[in-house]
Every structure is written in C-alpha cells, then in structure tokens.
Design a protein around this motif. Structure first.
Motif, PDB file in Angstrom:
ATOM      1  N   GLU A 221       0.821  -1.210   0.000  1.00 34.87           N
ATOM      2  CA  GLU A 221       0.000   0.000   0.000  1.00 34.87           C
ATOM      3  C   GLU A 221       0.856   1.261   0.000  1.00 34.87           C
ATOM      4  O   GLU A 221       0.457   2.299  -0.549  1.00 34.87           O
ATOM      5  N   GLY A 226      -3.809   1.980  -4.997  1.00 36.72           N
ATOM      6  CA  GLY A 226      -4.984   1.153  -5.250  1.00 36.72           C
ATOM      7  C   GLY A 226      -5.081  -0.084  -4.388  1.00 36.72           C
ATOM      8  O   GLY A 226      -6.087  -0.795  -4.434  1.00 36.72           O
ATOM      9  N   ARG A 229      -8.152  -0.704  -2.160  1.00 37.17           N
ATOM     10  CA  ARG A 229      -9.427  -1.048  -2.796  1.00 37.17           C
ATOM     11  C   ARG A 229      -9.492  -2.506  -3.226  1.00 37.17           C
ATOM     12  O   ARG A 229     -10.553  -2.979  -3.627  1.00 37.17           O
ATOM     13  N   VAL A 235      -9.131  -3.903   2.860  1.00 34.28           N
ATOM     14  CA  VAL A 235     -10.562  -3.641   2.647  1.00 34.28           C
ATOM     15  C   VAL A 235     -11.345  -3.878   3.935  1.00 34.28           C
ATOM     16  O   VAL A 235     -12.196  -3.065   4.319  1.00 34.28           O
ATOM     17  N   THR A 238     -10.758  -1.122   6.328  1.00 38.51           N
ATOM     18  CA  THR A 238     -11.498   0.085   5.937  1.00 38.51           C
ATOM     19  C   THR A 238     -12.947   0.012   6.395  1.00 38.51           C
ATOM     20  O   THR A 238     -13.521   1.006   6.860  1.00 38.51           O
ATOM     21  N   ASP A 246      -8.829   7.351   1.081  1.00 39.79           N
ATOM     22  CA  ASP A 246      -8.713   6.890  -0.304  1.00 39.79           C
ATOM     23  C   ASP A 246      -9.802   5.915  -0.724  1.00 39.79           C
ATOM     24  O   ASP A 246      -9.973   5.663  -1.918  1.00 39.79           O
ATOM     25  N   VAL A 247     -10.511   5.339   0.239  1.00 44.05           N
ATOM     26  CA  VAL A 247     -11.523   4.326  -0.081  1.00 44.05           C
ATOM     27  C   VAL A 247     -12.794   4.617   0.706  1.00 44.05           C
ATOM     28  O   VAL A 247     -12.738   4.757   1.928  1.00 44.05           O
ATOM     29  N   SER A 248     -13.910   4.694   0.023  1.00 42.63           N
ATOM     30  CA  SER A 248     -15.176   4.973   0.702  1.00 42.63           C
ATOM     31  C   SER A 248     -15.672   3.727   1.430  1.00 42.63           C
ATOM     32  O   SER A 248     -15.318   2.593   1.081  1.00 42.63           O
ATOM     33  N   ASP A 251     -17.703   1.325  -0.992  1.00 43.14           N
ATOM     34  CA  ASP A 251     -16.869   0.509  -1.872  1.00 43.14           C
ATOM     35  C   ASP A 251     -16.201  -0.624  -1.095  1.00 43.14           C
ATOM     36  O   ASP A 251     -16.142  -1.765  -1.561  1.00 43.14           O
ATOM     37  N   ALA A 252     -15.684  -0.302   0.092  1.00 38.41           N
ATOM     38  CA  ALA A 252     -15.022  -1.321   0.907  1.00 38.41           C
ATOM     39  C   ALA A 252     -16.005  -2.400   1.337  1.00 38.41           C
ATOM     40  O   ALA A 252     -15.672  -3.594   1.344  1.00 38.41           O
ATOM     41  N   VAL A 255     -16.708  -4.734  -1.717  1.00 38.87           N
ATOM     42  CA  VAL A 255     -15.585  -5.634  -2.000  1.00 38.87           C
ATOM     43  C   VAL A 255     -15.411  -6.643  -0.874  1.00 38.87           C
ATOM     44  O   VAL A 255     -15.158  -7.836  -1.116  1.00 38.87           O
TER      45      VAL A 255
END
Length: 278
Positions: A221, A226, A229, A235, A238, A246-248, A251-252, A255
């Motif tokens: 990282e 990326g 994500r 993930v 997050t 960097d990651v909502s 989205d986390a 995934v």
C-alpha cells in the motif's frame, strides 16, 4: 429441512466448547486491545495550536497513525474514536482465533470422528460460522463498554470536554462503530475459516494469512494507492474504520462482502469434496 436440523445440531455441539477457558481468554484479549487503542488515541491526541486552530496532522505530540486532535474528540463521534481505531487489532485477533480453532479440529482428529456420525458437513460449517459470529458479537459488546469507560477516564485526565458524547449523535456513533467492527470481524472470521479448511495446518494457515493480510499488504500500500481497494485485509480494515481517505465505506463494504462470499464458497467446496483424512 435436514440442512437446518444439521446446522442446529452443530450449534448445540459447538456450544459445549464455548465454556472452555480459551474462549474467556480470547474475549479478554479483544477487550484489552479495544481499551489499549482507546487509551492510545485519546492519550496521544494533539492539543490545539496556540492560535486556537487544530494543528497540522502529526505536528503535535501524537504518534504516527494517531493524528487526532483533542478538538475533534470533543465532538459527539469522539466517544467512539478509540473503539473504531482498534479495528485492525480486533480483525487480527479474530482471524488468529478462528484459524487456530479450525485447524486444531483437523490436527486433533475431531472432524474425522464427527463426520462419521454426522455426514452433513455443510450443516456443521454453517453452525460453526453462526456460533462464531454470535460469540464475536457478544465479545464486541463487552469491548465497546470497556472502551467507553476507558475513553471517559482518559478524557477526564486530559481535560477533554465530553458533554457532546452523551447525545443522540454520540449513541449513533457508537452504534455505527459497533456495526462496522462486527462486519469487519465477520469478514476476517470467514476468511480465517476458509484458509483453515483449505490448508488444514495451523502454521501454514497463520503464515499465509497473517503475513499477507497484515504486513505485506501494508507494505504494498505504501507504493500503490490502489491496494486499499483490492487487498482483503486492507478492505476489511477500511470497513472497520467506516471508510478512509482513499476508499469509501460503501466501496469497501461491497468488495469485503464479495471476498467473504467467495471465501465461504471455497470453504464449502473444500470441505465437501475433499477427503477429511487427506
């Protein structure tokens, strides 16, 4: 109907193991990690700058990774900062406990004996996962209560105003942090179960899972934005934190759910199609 009955039998059988000392030890460790995270985050929070504004991240007495100001802690969400900040440690502990427990079933020959009497392996797996999630949920409640208590004590020592904590927004922040921690722990639990079923060796499972999801992912990282994500450990972390820069969160969560479903499918296929003695 047979699957439901098999799952219920598995739950009842696994409940016997709940009363082992190891369960209390794992619960105590989880609570201790939450308290430690809370004390560190509140204790190392940066004081406001002399001009009245908050300091730049990392410019005060806070350690790297704890760039929180005392001004931020006075908000309603401050009551849950410490608990949410310990999501990484919580996920690691849950993964370790689940992976060790599942691989010991193979090493001690428990599953071989069990499946001679109850051939419905998916029912056992479902019951095992449900009970594990229930135990984690209870342990997280205890951890949250102790985290709040530690936050109140630490805030009092540092002179942080906690009046906003005891509001509807504060209760909502606690509920949200608990939900996120439970989801992240569930993801780590499913992956730990899948790796344990697939690899069957405690040493190999821990080496593969811990080495990849924790140090290696964070190293990658640092050079690839990326990674947060894509890689499962990042993930899940997050999700536990409710989203990062960097990651909502959405989205986390998407995934992470995909990883958990895939891991559950791998565990189910491996358990049903592979000989238990091989």
């Amino acid at each position: 109907m047979n699957g439901v009955r098999s799952t219920w039998r598995s739950l009842r059988a696994e409940l016997v193991k709940v009363w082992r000392p190891s369960t209390a030890v794992a619960t105590g460790l989880l609570a201790a990690l939450s308290v430690l995270s809370t004390v560190l985050i509140l204790g190392l929070a940066d004081d406001p700058a002399p001009g009245g504004g908050p300091p730049a991240p990392g410019s005060g007495d806070g350690a790297v990774g704890f760039t929180v100001t005392t001004t931020q802690l006075t908000a309603a969400s401050g009551i849950a900062r410490g608990f949410a900040g310990g999501s990484t440690f919580t996920g690691l502990l849950v993964f370790l406990v689940v992976a060790i427990a599942i691989t010991l079933e193979y090493g001690q020959g428990t599953l071989r004996t069990l499946f001679l009497r109850e051939p419905r392996r998916l029912g056992w797996l479902a019951g095992r996962m449900i009970l594990t999630l229930a135990l984690v949920a209870v342990a997280l409640v205890a951890a949250l209560v102790l985290s709040v208590a530690a936050a109140v004590v630490t805030a009092g020592i540092r002179g942080i105003d906690t009046s906003a904590w005891w509001s509807v927004d504060g209760a909502r922040a606690l509920a949200t942090s608990y939900r996120n921690a439970l989801l992240a722990s569930a993801f780590f639990s499913v992956v730990g179960t899948a790796l344990g079923v697939a690899l069957r060796s405690t040493a190999v499972t821990l080496a593969a899972g811990v080495a990849w999801m924790f140090p290696l992912e964070h190293i990658i990282e640092a050079s690839w934005n990326g990674a947060g994500r894509v890689f499962p450990g990042l993930v899940f972390d997050t999700v536990g934190q409710g989203g990062v820069a960097d990651v909502s969160y959405g989205d986390a969560l998407l995934v992470g759910t995909a990883y958990a479903l895939g891991a559950a499918a791998v565990a189910a296929l491996t358990l049903t199609r592979r000989d238990i003695t091989s």
